[in-house]
Design an enzyme around this catalytic site. Structure first.
Site, PDB file in Angstrom:
ATOM      1  N   CYS A   3       5.483  -6.042   8.790  1.00  0.00           N
ATOM      2  CA  CYS A   3       6.516  -5.435   9.638  1.00  0.00           C
ATOM      3  C   CYS A   3       6.717  -6.339  10.836  1.00  0.00           C
ATOM      4  CB  CYS A   3       6.045  -4.047  10.099  1.00  0.00           C
ATOM      5  SG  CYS A   3       7.278  -3.152  11.070  1.00  0.00           S
TER       6      CYS A   3
ATOM      7  N   CYS B 236      -1.625   7.437   9.105  1.00  0.00           N
ATOM      8  CA  CYS B 236      -0.493   6.771   9.757  1.00  0.00           C
ATOM      9  C   CYS B 236      -0.949   5.559  10.549  1.00  0.00           C
ATOM     10  CB  CYS B 236       0.184   7.713  10.750  1.00  0.00           C
ATOM     11  SG  CYS B 236       0.839   9.161   9.995  1.00  0.00           S
TER      12      CYS B 236
ATOM     13  N   CYS C 245      -0.123   0.030  15.792  1.00  0.00           N
ATOM     14  CA  CYS C 245       0.027   0.092  14.337  1.00  0.00           C
ATOM     15  C   CYS C 245      -0.525  -1.160  13.646  1.00  0.00           C
ATOM     16  CB  CYS C 245       1.513   0.264  14.004  1.00  0.00           C
ATOM     17  SG  CYS C 245       1.819   0.411  12.244  1.00  0.00           S
TER      18      CYS C 245
ATOM     19  N   CYS D  11       4.847  -2.638  17.034  1.00  0.00           N
ATOM     20  CA  CYS D  11       4.279  -1.487  17.757  1.00  0.00           C
ATOM     21  C   CYS D  11       2.784  -1.726  18.012  1.00  0.00           C
ATOM     22  CB  CYS D  11       4.478  -0.194  16.968  1.00  0.00           C
ATOM     23  SG  CYS D  11       6.210   0.207  16.697  1.00  0.00           S
TER      24      CYS D  11
ATOM     25  N   ASN E  23      -4.351   7.339  15.293  1.00  0.00           N
ATOM     26  CA  ASN E  23      -5.426   6.972  14.372  1.00  0.00           C
ATOM     27  C   ASN E  23      -6.017   5.634  14.767  1.00  0.00           C
ATOM     28  OD1 ASN E  23      -5.444   9.162  12.421  1.00  0.00           O
ATOM     29  ND2 ASN E  23      -3.370   8.497  11.958  1.00  0.00           N
TER      30      ASN E  23
ATOM     31  N   GLU F 128       0.823  -1.207   0.000  1.00  0.00           N
ATOM     32  CA  GLU F 128       0.000   0.000   0.000  1.00  0.00           C
ATOM     33  C   GLU F 128       0.860   1.263   0.000  1.00  0.00           C
ATOM     34  OE1 GLU F 128      -4.271  -0.544   2.042  1.00  0.00           O
ATOM     35  OE2 GLU F 128      -2.595  -1.032   3.341  1.00  0.00           O
TER      36      GLU F 128
ATOM     37  N   CYS G  36       3.580   8.641   0.275  1.00  0.00           N
ATOM     38  CA  CYS G  36       4.069   7.859   1.408  1.00  0.00           C
ATOM     39  C   CYS G  36       4.228   6.425   0.920  1.00  0.00           C
ATOM     40  CB  CYS G  36       3.049   7.953   2.542  1.00  0.00           C
ATOM     41  SG  CYS G  36       3.411   6.876   3.934  1.00  0.00           S
TER      42      CYS G  36
HETATM   43  N1  SAH Z   1       8.523   1.865  10.832  1.00  0.00           N
HETATM   44  C1  SAH Z   1       8.677   3.273  10.656  1.00  0.00           C
HETATM   45  C2  SAH Z   1       7.786   3.897   9.594  1.00  0.00           C
HETATM   46  C3  SAH Z   1       6.338   3.489   9.540  1.00  0.00           C
HETATM   47  S1  SAH Z   1       5.088   4.212  10.504  1.00  0.00           S
HETATM   48  C4  SAH Z   1       8.506   3.977  11.965  1.00  0.00           C
HETATM   49  O1  SAH Z   1       8.179   3.328  12.956  1.00  0.00           O
HETATM   50  O2  SAH Z   1       8.747   5.176  12.027  1.00  0.00           O
HETATM   51  C5  SAH Z   1       4.994   5.926  10.225  1.00  0.00           C
HETATM   52  C6  SAH Z   1       4.568   6.644  11.500  1.00  0.00           C
HETATM   53  O3  SAH Z   1       3.190   6.381  11.861  1.00  0.00           O
HETATM   54  C7  SAH Z   1       5.395   6.210  12.686  1.00  0.00           C
HETATM   55  O4  SAH Z   1       5.736   7.312  13.465  1.00  0.00           O
HETATM   56  C8  SAH Z   1       4.417   5.315  13.416  1.00  0.00           C
HETATM   57  O5  SAH Z   1       4.785   5.113  14.729  1.00  0.00           O
HETATM   58  C9  SAH Z   1       3.136   6.079  13.233  1.00  0.00           C
HETATM   59  N2  SAH Z   1       1.930   5.321  13.557  1.00  0.00           N
HETATM   60  C10 SAH Z   1       1.754   3.988  13.545  1.00  0.00           C
HETATM   61  N3  SAH Z   1       0.492   3.673  13.905  1.00  0.00           N
HETATM   62  C11 SAH Z   1      -0.141   4.832  14.148  1.00  0.00           C
HETATM   63  C12 SAH Z   1      -1.471   5.162  14.534  1.00  0.00           C
HETATM   64  N4  SAH Z   1      -2.383   4.216  14.737  1.00  0.00           N
HETATM   65  N5  SAH Z   1      -1.771   6.465  14.686  1.00  0.00           N
HETATM   66  C13 SAH Z   1      -0.846   7.426  14.444  1.00  0.00           C
HETATM   67  N6  SAH Z   1       0.407   7.181  14.067  1.00  0.00           N
HETATM   68  C14 SAH Z   1       0.766   5.899  13.929  1.00  0.00           C
END
Ligand code: SAH
Length: 361
Positions: free
Chosen positions: A128, A349, A135, A132, A306, A108, A121
């Site tokens: 992954c 995000c 996410c 986290c 989000n 995506e 993006c």
């Molecule tokens: N793996 C990388 C890039 C991918 S995520 C990283 O961790 O930075 C891009 C951004 O979105 C990261 O800052 C991540 O932590 C954030 N993110 C992930 N899930 C999210 C959510 N549910 N709401 C807001 N930001 C989120």
């Protein structure tokens, strides 16, 4: 034979015995074509066909001899994503693309329209393995890393679809770019090549969850791009609860590595902070952040978390976000709220998950 079966019969880009020419730098491509007995200028032509004209097949490269086209078709492959679905946000025109790879996986990417241009993006991996808690991209684990050519392919397919040049690229889609480090560096070389897309290094941001040795190596590599660090917590205990990577690297070592990045490159680091109600939005968190950033010219990007159905985490209400920002300002921390884009199409995000979640009726 169904298209499904045909896709399965196609060799996968990672396991294929064929040559991945779309991931080759211009020098590597020159050496490869010379090994096929071709003149150097052929490499410039093939490179431009892939990275400037976005050819979907070797047959489309009409200024090459028929023989060379045939040889390349037999020996090499192009990523050639199929566009499976495009969703457009009714609110802000953000588009989310679902692409299918040669080996039948899904990737995506999101295209956003800003005043200063078009930002895309892109994903760096399929799935992954960072885990986290907030996410969606990590829910199914890591399927595989993308090649450099596949990272660029996302931008090229989007440009072909819209007919508009992409001016900014953020590597913030699915995956952890520093868990695919070699391909990331290769991608940066490709996308900034003056004979290809020629994207400015200043218009590229790489976001990481904080793999410290890679941050330091990236500083030394001096690519000239902006580094964004996913912080999301103001102390180690809190960070370990929501980000498994925090067990390997504590906050001090992460922030020190970011200071090193700034000292080495002169580029200001952005810290991303997904604001989660009742978890990291307290006054206490603000004072811890202020201690953490002492004497470090950086920028905090607050993202009200989000919604992802499985995570159960919620952003504070609008007043809560405002309150947190005021407290940051009072503490002297330079901060902005990230404008939410594409949330109605699960394109914001942390919402990318690389599979068909809502069947089209
Ligand atoms: N793996 C990388 C890039 C991918 S995520 C990283 O961790 O930075 C891009 C951004 O979105 C990261 O800052 C991540 O932590 C954030 N993110 C992930 N899930 C999210 C959510 N549910 N709401 C807001 N930001 C989120």
């Amino acid at each position: 034979m169904s298209t499904e079966e045909m896709a399965q019969q196609t060799e996968t880009p990672t396991k294929s015995a064929k040559v991945d020419v779309a991931s080759m730098t211009r020098e590597e491509l020159t050496a490869y074509l010379e090994s096929l007995g071709e003149k150097r200028f052929r490499a410039e032509q093939v490179f431009a066909w892939i990275h400037e004209r976005h050819a979907a097949s070797f047959d489309a490269m009409t200024n090459l001899s028929k023989d060379l086209r045939k040889k390349l078709t037999q020996e090499a492959f192009l990523p050639s994503f199929a566009t499976e679905r495009i969703q457009t946000s009714a609110k802000d025109g953000t588009k989310k693309y679902l692409f299918k790879t040669l080996d039948g996986e899904f990737v995506e990417s999101v295209r956003m329209i800003y005043k200063h241009g078009i930002t895309v993006c892109i994903s760096s991996q399929i799935g992954c393995r960072m885990g986290c808690k907030f996410c969606a991209s990590t829910l199914g684990g890591l399927v595989r890393s993308l090649t450099a050519g596949e990272m660029a392919e996302q931008i090229y397919r989007i440009e072909e679809d819209t007919g508009e040049r992409v001016s900014n690229v953020v590597i913030m889609g699915m995956g952890e770019p520093f868990d695919n480090y070699e391909a990331l560096l290769r991608f940066l070389t490709l996308i900034t090549d003056e004979k290809g897309h020629h994207l400015s290094r200043r218009q590229i941001t790489v976001s990481t969850c904080g793999i410290v040795p890679k941050i330091r190596a990236f500083a030394d590599a001096d690519t000239g791009v902006t580094l964004a660090l996913s912080l999301h917590a103001s102390n180690d205990a809190m960070r370990r609860e929501i980000m498994p990577v925090a067990a390997a690297y504590d906050l001090k070592s992460v922030v020190d590595a970011c200071r090193y990045y700034f000292e080495k490159t002169g580029r200001r680091v952005t810290f991303e902070y997904a604001l989660i109600g009742g978890v990291n939005d307290t006054d206490w968190a603000v004072s811890e952040l202020s201690a953490l950033f002492k004497g470090f010219p950086c920028h905090l990007n607050v993202i009200p978390v989000n919604p992802v159905t499985e995570t159960g985490m919620k952003a504070p209400d609008r007043e809560g976000v405002e309150r947190f920002l005021k407290a940051l300002e009072k503490a002297g921390i330079h901060a902005t709220v990230r404008r939410e884009m594409g949330r109605d199409i699960d394109g914001a995000c942390g919402q990318l998950r690389g599979r068909v979640t809502h069947q089209i009726p």
